[in-house]
Write a protein that holds these residues in place. Structure first.
Motif, PDB file in Angstrom:
ATOM      1  N   GLU A   1       2.627   3.561  -3.306  1.00 54.05           N
ATOM      2  CA  GLU A   1       2.019   5.029  -3.901  1.00 54.05           C
ATOM      3  C   GLU A   1       1.279   5.824  -2.862  1.00 54.05           C
ATOM      4  OE1 GLU A   1       2.362   6.195  -6.787  1.00 54.05           O
ATOM      5  OE2 GLU A   1       3.185   4.434  -7.778  1.00 54.05           O
ATOM      6  N   GLY A   2       1.810   5.480  -1.768  1.00 51.70           N
ATOM      7  CA  GLY A   2       1.229   6.360  -0.526  1.00 51.70           C
ATOM      8  C   GLY A   2      -0.304   6.015  -0.076  1.00 51.70           C
ATOM      9  N   PHE A   3      -0.638   4.851  -0.345  1.00 51.05           N
ATOM     10  CA  PHE A   3      -1.943   4.270  -0.043  1.00 51.05           C
ATOM     11  C   PHE A   3      -3.093   4.884  -0.885  1.00 51.05           C
ATOM     12  CE2 PHE A   3       0.447   3.362   3.727  1.00 51.05           C
ATOM     13  CZ  PHE A   3       0.108   1.875   4.135  1.00 51.05           C
ATOM     14  N   SER A   4      -2.524   5.247  -2.057  1.00 49.89           N
ATOM     15  CA  SER A   4      -3.384   6.041  -3.061  1.00 49.89           C
ATOM     16  C   SER A   4      -4.586   5.248  -3.424  1.00 49.89           C
ATOM     17  CB  SER A   4      -2.604   6.515  -4.162  1.00 49.89           C
ATOM     18  OG  SER A   4      -3.489   7.082  -5.060  1.00 49.89           O
ATOM     19  N   SER A   5      -5.773   5.771  -3.559  1.00 51.01           N
ATOM     20  CA  SER A   5      -6.955   4.948  -4.303  1.00 51.01           C
ATOM     21  C   SER A   5      -7.300   5.400  -5.533  1.00 51.01           C
ATOM     22  CB  SER A   5      -8.124   5.238  -3.233  1.00 51.01           C
ATOM     23  OG  SER A   5      -8.400   6.700  -3.318  1.00 51.01           O
ATOM     24  N   LYS A   6      -6.211   6.311  -6.342  1.00 52.75           N
ATOM     25  CA  LYS A   6      -6.282   6.784  -7.604  1.00 52.75           C
ATOM     26  C   LYS A   6      -5.777   5.586  -8.515  1.00 52.75           C
ATOM     27  CE  LYS A   6      -6.567  11.503  -6.461  1.00 52.75           C
ATOM     28  NZ  LYS A   6      -5.722  12.871  -6.537  1.00 52.75           N
ATOM     29  N   SER A   7      -6.074   5.695  -9.755  1.00 51.18           N
ATOM     30  CA  SER A   7      -5.626   4.763 -10.701  1.00 51.18           C
ATOM     31  C   SER A   7      -4.566   5.072 -11.083  1.00 51.18           C
ATOM     32  CB  SER A   7      -6.501   4.713 -11.940  1.00 51.18           C
ATOM     33  OG  SER A   7      -7.774   4.249 -11.446  1.00 51.18           O
ATOM     34  N   GLN A   8      -3.842   4.308 -11.552  1.00 51.44           N
ATOM     35  CA  GLN A   8      -2.215   4.536 -11.868  1.00 51.44           C
ATOM     36  C   GLN A   8      -1.848   4.017 -13.232  1.00 51.44           C
ATOM     37  OE1 GLN A   8       0.374   2.753  -8.980  1.00 51.44           O
ATOM     38  NE2 GLN A   8      -0.756   0.905  -8.786  1.00 51.44           N
ATOM     39  N   PRO A   9      -0.687   4.359 -14.012  1.00 52.22           N
ATOM     40  CA  PRO A   9      -0.194   3.850 -15.113  1.00 52.22           C
ATOM     41  C   PRO A   9       0.240   2.192 -14.898  1.00 52.22           C
ATOM     42  CG  PRO A   9       0.675   6.106 -14.919  1.00 52.22           C
ATOM     43  CD  PRO A   9       0.027   5.737 -13.632  1.00 52.22           C
ATOM     44  N   CYS A  10      -0.123   1.623 -15.740  1.00 47.51           N
ATOM     45  CA  CYS A  10       0.467  -0.159 -15.597  1.00 47.51           C
ATOM     46  C   CYS A  10       2.027   0.088 -15.635  1.00 47.51           C
ATOM     47  CB  CYS A  10      -0.145  -0.877 -16.755  1.00 47.51           C
ATOM     48  SG  CYS A  10      -1.899  -1.036 -16.863  1.00 47.51           S
ATOM     49  N   THR A  11       2.594  -1.083 -14.751  1.00 46.02           N
ATOM     50  CA  THR A  11       3.857  -1.033 -14.653  1.00 46.02           C
ATOM     51  C   THR A  11       4.412  -1.534 -16.109  1.00 46.02           C
ATOM     52  OG1 THR A  11       3.567  -2.121 -12.392  1.00 46.02           O
ATOM     53  CG2 THR A  11       5.606  -2.436 -13.206  1.00 46.02           C
ATOM     54  N   TYR A  12       4.062  -2.184 -16.648  1.00 47.51           N
ATOM     55  CA  TYR A  12       4.574  -2.857 -18.119  1.00 47.51           C
ATOM     56  C   TYR A  12       3.889  -2.263 -19.232  1.00 47.51           C
ATOM     57  CZ  TYR A  12       6.368  -6.163 -14.798  1.00 47.51           C
ATOM     58  OH  TYR A  12       6.908  -7.093 -13.790  1.00 47.51           O
ATOM     59  N   ASP A  13       2.927  -1.268 -19.200  1.00 46.78           N
ATOM     60  CA  ASP A  13       2.496  -0.627 -20.351  1.00 46.78           C
ATOM     61  C   ASP A  13       1.786   0.650 -19.715  1.00 46.78           C
ATOM     62  OD1 ASP A  13       1.338   0.458 -22.518  1.00 46.78           O
ATOM     63  OD2 ASP A  13      -0.280  -1.401 -23.064  1.00 46.78           O
ATOM     64  N   LYS A  14       2.746   1.729 -19.806  1.00 47.09           N
ATOM     65  CA  LYS A  14       2.478   2.928 -19.201  1.00 47.09           C
ATOM     66  C   LYS A  14       1.225   3.708 -19.742  1.00 47.09           C
ATOM     67  CE  LYS A  14       5.734   2.529 -16.403  1.00 47.09           C
ATOM     68  NZ  LYS A  14       5.654   2.541 -14.988  1.00 47.09           N
ATOM     69  N   GLU A  15       0.956   3.345 -21.020  1.00 53.03           N
ATOM     70  CA  GLU A  15      -0.115   3.811 -21.852  1.00 53.03           C
ATOM     71  C   GLU A  15      -1.754   3.253 -21.295  1.00 53.03           C
ATOM     72  OE1 GLU A  15       0.245   3.078 -25.823  1.00 53.03           O
ATOM     73  OE2 GLU A  15       2.036   4.170 -26.296  1.00 53.03           O
ATOM     74  N   LYS A  16      -1.562   2.377 -20.482  1.00 53.48           N
ATOM     75  CA  LYS A  16      -2.886   1.887 -20.025  1.00 53.48           C
ATOM     76  C   LYS A  16      -3.021   2.456 -18.464  1.00 53.48           C
ATOM     77  CE  LYS A  16      -3.301  -2.288 -23.083  1.00 53.48           C
ATOM     78  NZ  LYS A  16      -3.600  -3.568 -23.097  1.00 53.48           N
TER      79      LYS A  16
ATOM     80  N   GLY B   1       0.846  -1.208   0.126  1.00 56.77           N
ATOM     81  CA  GLY B   1      -0.008  -0.053  -0.174  1.00 56.77           C
ATOM     82  C   GLY B   1       0.683   1.282  -0.006  1.00 56.77           C
ATOM     83  N   SER B   2       1.963   1.268   0.687  1.00 50.94           N
ATOM     84  CA  SER B   2       2.845   2.336   0.483  1.00 50.94           C
ATOM     85  C   SER B   2       3.471   2.722  -0.722  1.00 50.94           C
ATOM     86  CB  SER B   2       3.843   2.314   1.884  1.00 50.94           C
ATOM     87  OG  SER B   2       4.756   0.957   1.608  1.00 50.94           O
TER      88      SER B   2
ATOM     89  N   CYS C   1      -4.289   1.123 -14.575  1.00 52.65           N
ATOM     90  CA  CYS C   1      -4.352   0.197 -13.939  1.00 52.65           C
ATOM     91  C   CYS C   1      -5.159   0.530 -12.417  1.00 52.65           C
ATOM     92  CB  CYS C   1      -3.330  -0.714 -13.520  1.00 52.65           C
ATOM     93  SG  CYS C   1      -2.632  -1.515 -15.065  1.00 52.65           S
ATOM     94  N   LYS C   2      -5.433  -0.604 -11.593  1.00 54.98           N
ATOM     95  CA  LYS C   2      -6.083  -0.223 -10.523  1.00 54.98           C
ATOM     96  C   LYS C   2      -5.063   0.376  -9.472  1.00 54.98           C
ATOM     97  CE  LYS C   2     -10.234  -1.861 -11.606  1.00 54.98           C
ATOM     98  NZ  LYS C   2     -11.270  -0.600 -11.869  1.00 54.98           N
ATOM     99  N   PRO C   3      -5.653   1.007  -8.463  1.00 54.54           N
ATOM    100  CA  PRO C   3      -4.626   1.708  -7.505  1.00 54.54           C
ATOM    101  C   PRO C   3      -3.796   0.644  -6.694  1.00 54.54           C
ATOM    102  CG  PRO C   3      -6.746   1.824  -6.749  1.00 54.54           C
ATOM    103  CD  PRO C   3      -6.897   1.347  -8.061  1.00 54.54           C
ATOM    104  N   ALA C   4      -2.736   1.330  -6.202  1.00 56.53           N
ATOM    105  CA  ALA C   4      -1.918   0.309  -5.299  1.00 56.53           C
ATOM    106  C   ALA C   4      -2.573  -0.055  -4.039  1.00 56.53           C
ATOM    107  CB  ALA C   4      -0.557   1.028  -4.763  1.00 56.53           C
ATOM    108  N   LEU C   5      -3.590   0.781  -3.517  1.00 57.17           N
ATOM    109  CA  LEU C   5      -4.342   0.243  -2.317  1.00 57.17           C
ATOM    110  C   LEU C   5      -4.989  -0.850  -2.634  1.00 57.17           C
ATOM    111  CD1 LEU C   5      -5.062   1.043   0.495  1.00 57.17           C
ATOM    112  CD2 LEU C   5      -6.909   2.405  -0.312  1.00 57.17           C
ATOM    113  N   ALA C   6      -5.649  -1.044  -3.931  1.00 51.08           N
ATOM    114  CA  ALA C   6      -6.458  -2.242  -4.098  1.00 51.08           C
ATOM    115  C   ALA C   6      -5.623  -3.435  -4.048  1.00 51.08           C
ATOM    116  CB  ALA C   6      -7.190  -1.928  -5.548  1.00 51.08           C
ATOM    117  N   THR C   7      -4.390  -3.178  -4.985  1.00 53.25           N
ATOM    118  CA  THR C   7      -3.476  -4.270  -4.832  1.00 53.25           C
ATOM    119  C   THR C   7      -2.909  -4.981  -3.617  1.00 53.25           C
ATOM    120  OG1 THR C   7      -2.445  -3.354  -7.169  1.00 53.25           O
ATOM    121  CG2 THR C   7      -1.105  -5.215  -5.760  1.00 53.25           C
ATOM    122  N   ALA C   8      -2.648  -3.916  -2.796  1.00 54.28           N
ATOM    123  CA  ALA C   8      -2.250  -4.188  -1.118  1.00 54.28           C
ATOM    124  C   ALA C   8      -3.446  -5.031  -0.490  1.00 54.28           C
ATOM    125  CB  ALA C   8      -2.107  -3.064  -0.504  1.00 54.28           C
ATOM    126  N   ILE C   9      -4.740  -4.633  -0.785  1.00 56.65           N
ATOM    127  CA  ILE C   9      -5.830  -5.193  -0.242  1.00 56.65           C
ATOM    128  C   ILE C   9      -6.074  -6.705  -0.560  1.00 56.65           C
ATOM    129  CG2 ILE C   9      -8.280  -5.270   0.010  1.00 56.65           C
ATOM    130  CD1 ILE C   9      -8.270  -2.230   0.152  1.00 56.65           C
TER     131      ILE C   9
END
Length: 716
Positions: free
Chosen positions: A115-130, A112-113, A132-140
């Motif tokens: 992206e600072g427990f951000s709940s906003k969508s973010q660029p995908c790791t392997y395709d920056k043009e797309k 979660g940390s 992806c779901k926020p880091a907080l969702a990945t953490a949960i």
């Protein structure tokens, strides 16, 4: 889209859960067949012909010794073993549960940390043009899948232990009718564990993917990144299950054998021995519950590693669901193949003599491998496009479906080679073990020297088999090829676990026969079952080690990809330092676990000696020993001693990565992987059960940033 698949997405959604349900149903049928053997005194009609080369009347009736109290004693001993094993596992799971909750919180905080427990969508790791779901969702969701994997691992081990303790006395009673009857009960009981584990692991993973997909939608990169927690949870629980169960097993084994057999010259499993119940409990908590959790961890991580790589390849980019679930389809077909294979041992052919037991078990491995090769070909043909791309360290590598088939196939057959090399070095039918036995004529020193030399020599062929598997699978399909090669080795996990569990069940059956005062004929038959089980259990461990090496390498590839490390240069001081430290870690881990066993065994030996010296009439059989105290010693020691080795495995990557950086961590992981495989393979052979020695060791391997391979010690 580089090709179309023949199996539709709807069909995939049906095939995977149906195969899992079939596996669960088959295990329940096997359990019902085992339950037909009643633990109460019954009169049997004599003179009726029966299969397996024996008439239906009991040996005791033939000798005029059919005492109904013997059956009652068997039931009482079984109950004591079951209660001891259940009590230990509940105590262990309480402590491990606290640790798992703490580690789950740690996973959430670390992920979660990002992206600072951000709940906003973010660029995908392997395709920056797309997006992806926020880091907080990945953490949960990673935390949830971690807990799912941990719970499934616990359930796998616990159910395996329950069926083993349910079947041990029933195997003893069936041995009165012939070795064939006893073999069928023991093997069916092992099959219950094998199919439950394989089917439950597959079903939970499939359900988790579909539930997570409801939130992630088209973000398959984030979806399968979160799923990696499933493998981490399974491996984490396996680590503690193996360490705790192994310490328990060997402490009780050493105490019972050194004092009872060596000092007091009484038979193994003699009821006068105070540690005899603890010894039989140890077989179940170490070799059954621990092995179940262990192999589930390997199975879950190989599946997760393949899914992660596939999600950033053409399968995930083009949202080809059937091809994406190729690892699950392999496991599904594996359940069906193992079902057919099991019938060869229990229904199609009959065991009529002791000499037929070991060949029957070896045929299980051969038949399952041959049938699985055909199954893999069919799944690859209908479930994978003729041409596709696989992510390869920043590039997309074009792969043909026949190349993917060869990746899985080479892993499957390499596992069989490792298994039979293991059998050659551990079976008393071949010269290596006979040479070690012959060395005993000159004392323990030469015996240990010969045993160690044998173990180190046994590493050669398995390492070449693993190396060839890595080269072929990586050449064809990069890290995805290595992950599915590991899955190929574990595709017949249900059969492998059935063979593994068969050994401890037979061992317990022999102990119960001895403690209940049954005829020596019964003990001879259960000993024959156990001897075959020792060798075939070593074969199963060979499969597990090979698959662990492959999946660890796949996870290492995932780690360096995610950490943006293009090369791991051993000439760099940071990397080389990590390499030599990592190579040391398996020995540190082994030293900790060996010392734990030694301390626990010392307490056990002292307690057994005390009881023999202070309880009047114990040696004469007029007094009953205090079994409970010995059980408590093993339980307390294993619970106390399992934490430090587990902490070493789980905290080392976090500490190294935080303070020394990802390059040093890459070196540590690589060193630990290479060193650990050698340690595991060599020590498994050099101190096998058939050589009558004991050893405890660890295989410390791989972490990724969100998923790790916590691969604890497999006790001989």
């Amino acid at each position: 889209m580089m090709g179309a698949v023949l199996l539709s997405e709807f069909a995939t959604e049906i095939v995977v859960p149906v195969c899992a349900v079939i596996g669960i149903a088959f295990s329940l049928v096997q359990w019902l067949l085992v339950s037909r053997v009643k633990l109460n005194p019954e009169r049997h009609a004599s003179g009726n012909s029966n299969k397996n080369g024996y008439s239906d009347y009991l040996i005791e009736e033939e000798e005029g010794l059919n005492d109904p109290s013997v059956v009652t004693k068997c039931a009482e001993i079984q109950s004591a073993i079951s209660e001891g094993a259940t009590s230990f596992l509940f105590t262990e799971y309480q402590y491990v549960g606290i640790f798992m909750v703490a580690f789950a919180i740690l996973i959430f905080l670390f992920l979660g940390s990002v992206e600072g427990f951000s709940s906003k969508s973010q660029p995908c790791t392997y395709d920056k043009e797309k997006t992806c779901k926020p880091a907080l969702a990945t953490a949960i969701f990673s935390t949830i899948s971690f807990l799912l994997g941990a719970i499934t691992s616990v359930l796998s081990g616990f159910l395996g232990m329950k069926i083993a303790t349910y079947a041990n006395a029933r195997t003893t009673l069936e041995a009165r009718k012939g070795v064939g009857k006893a073999f069928i009960v023991a093997f069916r009981s092992g099959a219950v564990m094998g199919f439950l584990l394989a089917a439950n692991g597959l079903l939970v993973l499939f359900v988790a993917i579909n539930l997570f997909k409801l939130y992630y939608g088209d973000d398959w990169e984030g979806l399968f990144e979160a799923i990696t927690g499933y493998g981490l949870g399974g491996s984490s629980m396996a680590l503690f299950g193996r360490v705790g169960g192994g310490i328990y097993t060997k402490a009780a084994d050493v105490g019972a054998d050194l004092v009872g057999k060596v000092e007091r010259n009484i038979p193994e499993d003699d009821p006068r021995n105070p540690a005899v119940i603890a010894d039989n409990v140890g077989d179940n908590v170490g070799d059954i519950a621990g092995m179940g959790s262990d192999l589930f961890g390997s199975y879950a991580e190989s599946s997760c590693a393949a899914l992660v790589v596939a999600s950033i390849s053409s399968f995930g980019i083009n949202h080809e669901f059937t091809a994406m679930l190729y690892p699950l389809l392999i496991s599904s077909v594996g359940i069906l193949v193992c079902l057919i294979t099991t019938l060869f041992a229990t229904d199609f052919f009959e065991i009529k003599a002791v000499k037929e037991i070991e060949p029957a078990l070896k045929k299980q491995l051969i038949i399952s491998t041959v049938l699985m090769t055909v199954g893999i070909a069919i799944v690859t043909w209908v479930g994978v496009p003729s041409s596709f791309t696989i992510y390869n360290f920043g590039d997309q590598k074009v792969v043909k479906n026949w190349q993917l088939f060869l990746c899985v196939g080479v892993g499957l057959w390499a596992g069989l080679i490792i298994g039979f090399v293991t059998e050659y070095y551990t079976s008393n039918a071949y010269s290596p073990v006979q040479d070690v036995a012959d060395s005993c004529r000159t004392g323990a020193a030469t015996n240990v020297i010969f045993g160690l030399a044998l173990g180190y020599k046994s590493v050669i062929i398995p390492i070449f088999a693993i190396a060839i598997s890595i080269f072929v699978s990586f050449s064809f399909a990069a890290m995805y090829g290595i992950a599915v090669a590991a899955l190929g080795m574990l595709s017949t996990i249900a059969t492998g676990l059935a063979i593994d569990a068969y050994g401890p069940i037979s061992d317990n059956a022999g102990g119960i026969a001895e403690m209940a005062g049954m005829s020596h004929h019964i003990r001879e038959r259960t000993d024959a079952l156990d001897a075959a089980g020792n060798t075939t259990a070593a074969i199963g461990k060979g499969f597990a080690i090979g698959s662990a090496a492959l999946v660890s390498l796949a996870l290492f590839g995932a780690f360096v990809s995610r950490a943006a490390i293009s090369t791991v240069d051993v000439l760099t001081p940071k990397v080389f330092i990590g390499l030599i430290v990592g190579a040391m870690l398996p020995y540190w881990f082994s030293a900790m676990t060996m010392k734990s066993v030694g301390s626990a065994a010392l307490k056990m030996v002292e307690e057994v000696r005390r009881q023999f010296n202070t309880i009047p009439g114990l040696m004469e059989g007029r007094a009953k020993p205090d079994y409970a105290t010995c059980v408590k010693i093993s339980t307390d020691a294993s619970i106390k001693e399992m934490i430090p080795p587990g902490a070493l495995v789980m905290l080392t990557p976090l500490i190294v990565g935080t303070f020394f950086g990802v390059e040093t961590l890459a070196g540590v992981l690589a060193g630990a992987l290479v060193s650990g495989v050698q340690v595991k393979l060599g020590n498994k052979i050099s101190f096998s059960d058939n050589i009558q020695c004991f050893f405890i060791f660890g295989l410390f391997v791989n972490y990724t940033y969100a998923s790790c391979k916590c691969y604890g010690p497999r006790m001989v």
